[in-house]
Design an enzyme around this catalytic site. Sequence first.
Site, short mmCIF file in Angstrom:
data_model
loop_
_atom_site.label_atom_id
_atom_site.label_comp_id
_atom_site.label_asym_id
_atom_site.label_seq_id
_atom_site.Cartn_x
_atom_site.Cartn_y
_atom_site.Cartn_z
N CYS A 143 3.61 3.90 -4.44
CA CYS A 143 3.79 2.46 -4.10
C CYS A 143 2.21 1.78 -4.28
O CYS A 143 1.74 2.30 -5.20
CB CYS A 143 4.12 2.42 -2.59
SG CYS A 143 2.61 2.60 -1.49
N LYS A 155 -16.39 9.80 8.51
CA LYS A 155 -15.44 8.94 7.60
C LYS A 155 -13.84 9.11 8.14
O LYS A 155 -13.19 8.26 8.20
CB LYS A 155 -15.57 9.12 6.12
CG LYS A 155 -14.54 8.71 5.28
CD LYS A 155 -14.74 9.06 3.84
CE LYS A 155 -13.42 8.70 2.90
NZ LYS A 155 -12.31 9.61 3.32
N ARG A 209 -7.01 5.97 -0.48
CA ARG A 209 -5.82 6.82 -0.02
C ARG A 209 -5.27 6.66 1.52
O ARG A 209 -3.88 7.02 1.68
CB ARG A 209 -6.11 8.47 -0.43
CG ARG A 209 -6.33 8.25 -1.68
CD ARG A 209 -6.59 9.80 -2.20
NE ARG A 209 -6.89 10.00 -3.84
CZ ARG A 209 -7.13 11.05 -4.12
NH1 ARG A 209 -7.57 12.21 -3.49
NH2 ARG A 209 -7.24 11.15 -5.62
N ASP A 227 6.26 11.05 0.99
CA ASP A 227 7.19 11.44 1.73
C ASP A 227 7.20 12.13 3.08
O ASP A 227 7.87 11.76 3.97
CB ASP A 227 8.00 12.67 0.82
CG ASP A 227 8.44 12.26 -0.45
OD1 ASP A 227 9.47 12.05 -0.72
OD2 ASP A 227 7.53 11.91 -1.36
#
Length: 430
Positions: free
Chosen positions: A119, A22, A94, A127
């Site tokens: 977001c 994955k 993610r 970051d």
Amino acid sequence: MANLIVHGGKPLSGTITPSGNKNAVLPILCATLLTDEPVSLSNVPAITDIEKLVTFFRELGSRIDWDREAKTMRLDHSDLGSDFDPQTLPQGMRSAVLLFAPLLQRFKEVHLDSNPKGCALGIRELDPHLEILSHLGTKVAHNGELKLKIEEKFQGASHWADYMSVTTTETFLMAAATADGVSTLTNAASEPHVQDLCRFLQSMGAKIEGVGTSVLTVTGVDSLAGAEATISSDHHEVATFLALGAITGGDVWITDSGPEHFALINRSFAKLGVEISYDGETAICGPKQSLKIQQPFTSNLLPKIEAAPWPYFPVDLLPPMVALATQAEGVMHFWNKVYEGGFAWLPELVKFGAHAVVSDPHRIVVFGQRPMRPAVVEAPYIIRAAVALYMTAASIEGRSIVKNADPIRRAHPHFAENLRKLGAEIEWDE
């Protein structure tokens, strides 16, 4: 959410073939956006995150032929439109952050709705990705909306990362591949799936040096070509099924196991009294393992398995080892050097009767071979922790339920089917 119904106490034995990795296929799929030429992939696992990416690509205008049974996929992005709707980005995934670099390379500008926690992708640390992209020439603005913009192309640059982040390294590779000039990343991640992305980009024509090390140097090229690639076996799944054989007293054989990645993992198995052998590419966890924790020569220290970025023991494999330790004779100290929440699922393990002491957010001590009992437990949204709870249930005679076990499907498309091949009594309660 689906529950796993487990009837444990039976040795799991047999031969299975692991799924494609994955963590390799997702960045490779994102990297296909870097070319207009067709790309063909094999050994593609049918997992939910891939379904989300394929839906996103098709909404952009990509042509995708995916044969789930044959595990093959052909992608053609040559007819993509001139822009895209940020609301179409895959939600609840993610690794969608890996789309930033290829989308910028194609569209030159990306706008994302955001909030104080991050977001539209959800809560994750952005970051390091924004820092990498900024170093490579991206203008980053954040004022209620995250705005990323490049001119004609990325610009080569050098960067020393704060820590070895897999997805940040993959963002760097995709941005630097077609950048103007030479780019260098120090403190790069080197996991097998990062190496797989490097080799895939190389097959497309990228110039990458230092594959498998902590320093990557990329000389940008004007464009990347189409390619054919096979997704490598998931070493996490291989280790998981070997651990399942050991914890249930079975005899498990795993084909296409990629033994070149397992020297340290197998030494960690040995610390728990489990010997892994090989027949070519087939890994074997034979019957009658001792399950006795090895004592270190330094007798005033506890036996220890510590996990950190590769080439350390993989953090994602700590939960199966913790489950295995509950059945082993002795005491084992586990140290997660990456995630402070990595052991938050321990209260669920204790419901089975396991004895574990949380020393601090990063370290636990497990006391093995305590009386265990069937239980109903809640799986966290952590793939391998959910698997570890299943492992524990499988080792205990009787009926257990692992509730909300859907996260397993994010990495293991045929989890229950493979287990049944090994003789497990398991079913999904949808």
